[in-house]
Scaffold this motif. Structure first.
Motif, mmCIF file in Angstrom:
data_model
loop_
_atom_site.group_PDB
_atom_site.id
_atom_site.type_symbol
_atom_site.label_atom_id
_atom_site.label_comp_id
_atom_site.label_asym_id
_atom_site.label_seq_id
_atom_site.Cartn_x
_atom_site.Cartn_y
_atom_site.Cartn_z
ATOM 1 N N GLU A 32 0.830 -1.198 0.000
ATOM 2 C CA GLU A 32 0.000 0.000 0.000
ATOM 3 C C GLU A 32 0.864 1.247 0.000
ATOM 4 O O GLU A 32 1.997 1.251 0.492
ATOM 5 C CB GLU A 32 -0.940 0.022 1.215
ATOM 6 N N GLN A 61 -0.715 6.553 -3.221
ATOM 7 C CA GLN A 61 -1.343 6.491 -4.541
ATOM 8 C C GLN A 61 -2.315 5.312 -4.645
ATOM 9 O O GLN A 61 -3.431 5.452 -5.157
ATOM 10 C CB GLN A 61 -0.262 6.384 -5.625
ATOM 11 N N SER A 62 -1.902 4.140 -4.146
ATOM 12 C CA SER A 62 -2.782 2.969 -4.257
ATOM 13 C C SER A 62 -4.055 3.141 -3.435
ATOM 14 O O SER A 62 -5.106 2.587 -3.769
ATOM 15 C CB SER A 62 -2.034 1.707 -3.818
ATOM 16 N N GLY A 97 -5.467 6.042 -3.018
ATOM 17 C CA GLY A 97 -6.213 7.170 -3.565
ATOM 18 C C GLY A 97 -6.127 8.431 -2.746
ATOM 19 O O GLY A 97 -7.005 9.304 -2.829
ATOM 20 N N THR A 109 -4.878 12.073 -1.842
ATOM 21 C CA THR A 109 -4.371 13.233 -2.581
ATOM 22 C C THR A 109 -3.672 14.243 -1.679
ATOM 23 O O THR A 109 -2.956 15.114 -2.159
ATOM 24 C CB THR A 109 -5.526 13.953 -3.291
ATOM 25 N N GLU A 124 -7.350 15.545 2.041
ATOM 26 C CA GLU A 124 -8.249 14.981 3.039
ATOM 27 C C GLU A 124 -7.957 15.538 4.448
ATOM 28 O O GLU A 124 -6.926 16.145 4.699
ATOM 29 C CB GLU A 124 -8.107 13.452 3.075
ATOM 30 N N ILE A 138 -11.627 7.129 3.421
ATOM 31 C CA ILE A 138 -10.653 6.079 3.096
ATOM 32 C C ILE A 138 -10.041 5.642 4.426
ATOM 33 O O ILE A 138 -9.446 6.452 5.137
ATOM 34 C CB ILE A 138 -9.550 6.600 2.148
#
Length: 887
Positions: free
Chosen positions: A817, A820-821, A823, A825, A828, A855
């Motif tokens: 992990e 990027q994997s 998600g 940015t 958040e 996430i």
């Protein structure tokens, strides 16, 4: 102290009795690697039933070489080594701790080194002047002008702290002075009429402390905060590591240098994977491997990723110590102690039990360089002509750089052409190679052969020669090679790290202008150990490591993009081509020069007055008070805020909520990216601060020299011009986006806004976060910016420890992990849940987007030892030590 294993005994040498702790008191100790024998002896000597128990010692009798490290020990090095860039903030912290001790009602004098601490001033001299006989004197004068406040402070520290010695500036490079003079190899310490003898060990505030492993001294780099704690009597908490045995066989071919060998070893060990491990060298090549080669290899331990790269003590070690002026009684003690402990190395020595092994055939090593931005990226000299165009194309694509063609610059009244691949800096620099007589004399012989046929360095090349120690100057003079080096432009620019640490000074104005106007990918070539982006010079995008003789040769060529085995370097006065082979010395010539000119007399004379300093140092009027009187107007030395408002009691660790991301960073983010040591730009937050304090741009000095002022350093955090924050695509440097406003700001300004909003911040990063130099400001700076946690794919060993030491939580993505994997940015809002007062092994991280989408992922807590849990709870290692001392 306890003695459960009855290890204490007497060693008699030359009719004098010494107390020692025998290794063979512990069963099966003979099979241990040399490095673990040193750790075992350390535990035997410090067994107290509390920090070192009988169980800790017994562990080594059943050590499983293949097992994953899980045994924590408390290790006490014999001494601490510092250089001034990292040493000044360490002494600043100790001075601030004295103030805090007084404010908490304790005795300030308790803040005092409890074991030898030695600091060498070697990182401050810059190459402002070059290519002339007065370059050294002018650079030294400028150095004192810039750094008088710092030097006054260090001189105060030398007077205020017992057991603290300072080697003045313009004397040599710290690690070279360590192997040539400071290292004892075997320590003798007298207390209560008993002289105890033990292995010399050290930790240092520079990652290349590992160099001393070449002479059999176990040592490695730690952060400044760890070094301070060690000076104050705190043990180094560590897991007993795996030990990789690197078997060296064969012999180097004619024309192959120690630099070529070490670049090959760096490449091989990086590929093998030795991060967090000890490496030991053994094999039939050891007994014929000169000390210069050993120290070169040991120096670059951080580059191949190991904690240390240790060579055994043998007859070659003893011969080197004799050659560098150590006295006969010390040599006799070293030999007797090593033989008594069963660690004296011979060609038929039994192989230890290693966790892993690999073999390197010296006969397969070829002339090499490494670059353009990592020391492990070795390139065979014969492949440079095909390597460079590919490396150039990759860089231009990565950085979206245009191809504007060649540029014309007028230098000394003559027009010259500069283009991609032009070498603008050629430097013989860094203890990695300047400590090695064979490559230094080889460089002199190349210069001698080149000067004899009238060759010069290309006019656009800024040449620099930092001899490394006064002894080098003496033996080059003795060999008649100083003048040929000068003829090629390699005049002595100063006794310090210079170009390798980024103190390259300005490029000549026409060269600088041509690079800027045409966005050229100019090149440096240096005999150092680090070539990270932005480190050597802000205007030089591609940097190659090479041996000193190759540095001289490439300075003549003036360009990197040719085949030195088939194409000429240049033409002589008659228009005839001159090839590299025409000016390259044979190994016989080099060996003869070493034998004739490198003598004990040169080293004895060079180190006769090592602590005296020149007239400038001697004239410094340093204060003599027990606590430091912080000058209110100083822009170099400021009282740091780490202990402001500190109480004797600590509060429980709470989970982190409502945090924002300050930066999303990629792989191989170095400590140079996080806390650069180079020049300060006027339009940067650090530059704006200095201008507001009335400091002119010409007096900015470097970020490395300003490490005693937290106001400068926190503004310089993440200020590397080559840093790329994925939150601000299309930018380079310390730029980020503030959320939720969406404004693009400097990282410093964003951090200050978050602080005013009472918002904690975190960082996201890729693999090998914090690689490179053991730079404590790479942890201190983020802490002052409000960073509470870093979530990375992996960490460099020292930097992870430094983060904990400053109370920053190091978290690691689970295998496979990354930001990027998942998600992420960086826009958040983050929560870190389940810290369990610092004892958690895993935590839950929630990242909440502006849309409300969540996430959630699990992260590993990289607080690796129980001691580190205590440090984290206290807000860092220094508050922990201070609370323990005050009671």
């Amino acid at each position: 102290m306890s003695n459960c294993f009855n290890a204490k005994t007497t060693l008699t040498v030359a009719d004098r009795d010494y107390e020692i702790f025998k290794l063979d008191a512990v069963s099966n100790s003979a099979r241990l690697p040399y490095s673990l024998k040193i750790l075992l002896e350390n535990l035997l000597r410090h067994e107290d039933g509390i920090t070192v128990t009988a169980d800790d010692i017994a562990y080594f009798s059943t050590w499983n070489a293949q097992a994953e490290p899980d045994k924590e020990i408390q290790y006490r090095p014999a001494r601490v080594l510092m250089q001034d860039f990292t040493g000044v903030p360490a002494v600043v912290d100790l001075a601030a701790m004295r103030d805090a001790m007084r404010e908490l009602g304790g005795d300030p004098s308790q803040i005092n080194p409890l074991q030898p601490a030695e600091l060498v001033i070697d990182h401050s001299v810059q190459v402002d002047y070059f290519g002339s006989d007065d370059a050294f004197a002018l650079n030294a004068e400028r150095e004192f002008e810039r750094n008088q406040e710092r030097y006054n402070f260090l001189k105060w520290g030398q007077n205020a702290f017992a057991g603290f010695k300072v080697v003045p500036p313009d004397t040599g490079i710290v690690h070279q002075i360590n192997v040539e003079y400071l290292a004892r190899v075997i320590f003798a310490n007298t207390l209560n009429n008993t002289t105890q003898v033990y292995f010399d060990t050290c930790v240092g505030t520079d990652s290349h402390t590992t160099m001393v492993n070449g002479i059999g001294v176990l040592g490695w780099g730690v952060g400044g905060i760890e070094a301070e704690a060690s000076m104050l009597g705190q043990p180094v908490s560590m897991l007993v590591p795996k030990v990789v045995g690197c078997k060296l066989t064969g012999t180097l071919r004619d024309g192959v240098t120690a630099t070529d060998l070490v670049l090959t070893i760096v490449e091989r060990l990086r590929k093998h994977g030795v991060v967090g491990k000890f490496v030991e060298f053994y094999g039939n090549a050891i007994s014929s491997l000169p000390m210069g080669e050993r120290t070169t290899i040991a120096n670059m331990g951080p580059e191949y990723g190991a904690t240390c790269g240790l060579f055994p003590i043998d007859q070659i070690t003893l011969d080197y110590l004799r050659q560098t002026g150590r006295d006969a009684a010390q040599l006799a003690l070293i030999e007797a102690y090593c033989k008594a402990q069963g660690v004296w190395y011979t060609a038929d020595a039994a192989e230890a039990d290693y966790s892993e092994t690999l073999e390197i055939d010296l006969g397969a090593v070829v002339p090499s360089l490494a670059g353009p931005k990592r020391p492990q990226d070795r390139v065979a000299l014969s492949d440079m002509a095909t390597h460079f165009p590919n490396a150039l194309a990759a860089l231009k694509k990565e950085r979206n750089l245009p191809d504007k063609g060649a540029a014309t610059a007028v230098i000394n009244g003559q027009p010259v052409e500069l283009r991609d691949g032009s070498i603008v800096i050629a430097a013989i620099t860094s203890c990695t190679n300047t400590s090695n007589p064979s490559v230094m004399l080889a460089a002199g012989l190349v210069a001698q052969k080149a000067a004899a046929i009238g060759l010069k360095s290309a006019p656009w090349v800024k040449t620099a020669f930092g001899p490394g120690s006064l002894a080098v100057t003496r033996y080059l003079d003795r060999a008649g090679l100083t003048e040929p080096l000068k003829a090629l432009g390699f005049h002595n620019v100063g006794y310090g790290c210079t170009v390798c640490i980024g103190n390259s000074g300005p490029l000549p104005a026409p060269v600088s202008q041509a690079i800027a106007d045409h966005e050229l990918c100019a090149v440096s070539i240096l005999s150092g150990n680090r070539n990270f982006e932005g480190r050597v010079h802000a205007e030089v995008r591609m940097n190659y490591l090479a041996s000193p003789p190759l540095v001289v040769a490439y300075a003549i060529a003036g360009r990197i993009d040719f085949d030195p085995e088939r194409e000429p370097l240049t033409q002589d006065a008659n228009g005839q081509p001159v090839y590299l082979r025409d000016i390259w010395p044979t190994q016989t010539e080099v060996n003869q020069a070493v034998a004739a000119h490198v003598t004990a007399a040169e080293f004895t004379a060079a180190y006769a007055n090592i602590y005296a300093g020149d007239a400038r140092w001697q004239s410094l009027a340093a204060p003599t008070s027990q606590t430091y009187e912080w000058p209110a107007a100083s822009t170099y030395i400021r009282k740091p805020p780490y202990f402001d408002g500190m109480t004797r009691e600590i509060a429980p660790i709470a989970d982190i909520s409502g945090a924002r991301c300050l930066a999303v960073l990629g792989d191989s983010i170095t400590t140079d990216h996080i806390s650069p040591a180079g020049s300060i730009k006027a339009n940067s937050p650090a530059g704006q601060y200095l201008l507001a304090q009335g400091v002119e741009v010409k007096d900015f000095n470097s970020l490395g020299a300003r490490r005693g002022n937290h106001e400068v350093m926190m503004r310089g955090t993440f200020a590397n011009l080559r840093l790329r924050n994925l939150m601000a695509p299309g930018t380079e440097g310390g730029v980020t986006v503030h959320h939720p406003s969406g404004e693009q700001l400097s990282i410093y300004d964003a951090a200050m806004r978050y602080q005013s909003e009472l918002t904690p911040v975190i960082l996201l990063a890729g693999k090998e976060y914090g690689s490179g130099s053991s730079r404590d400001w790479a942890a201190k700076g983020p802490r002052l910016l409000g960073v509470r946690a870093v979530i990375a794919e992996s960490y460099e060993r020292i930097h992870r420890s430094n983060l904990v030491g400053m109370g920053i939580l190091p978290l690691e993505f689970m295998n496979g992990e990354n930001a990027q994997s998942l998600g992420l940015t960086g826009a958040e809002t983050f929560a870190i849940i389940g810290l369990n007062n610092g004892e958690a092994k895993q935590v839950t991280v929630q990242a909440i987007a502006a849309t409300g989408a969540v996430i959630e992922f699990t992260a590993k807590v990289r607080i690796d030892t129980p001691n580190e849990v205590d440090y984290y709870r206290h807000g860092g290692i220094l508050p922990y030590v201070l609370r323990r001392l005050v009671g």
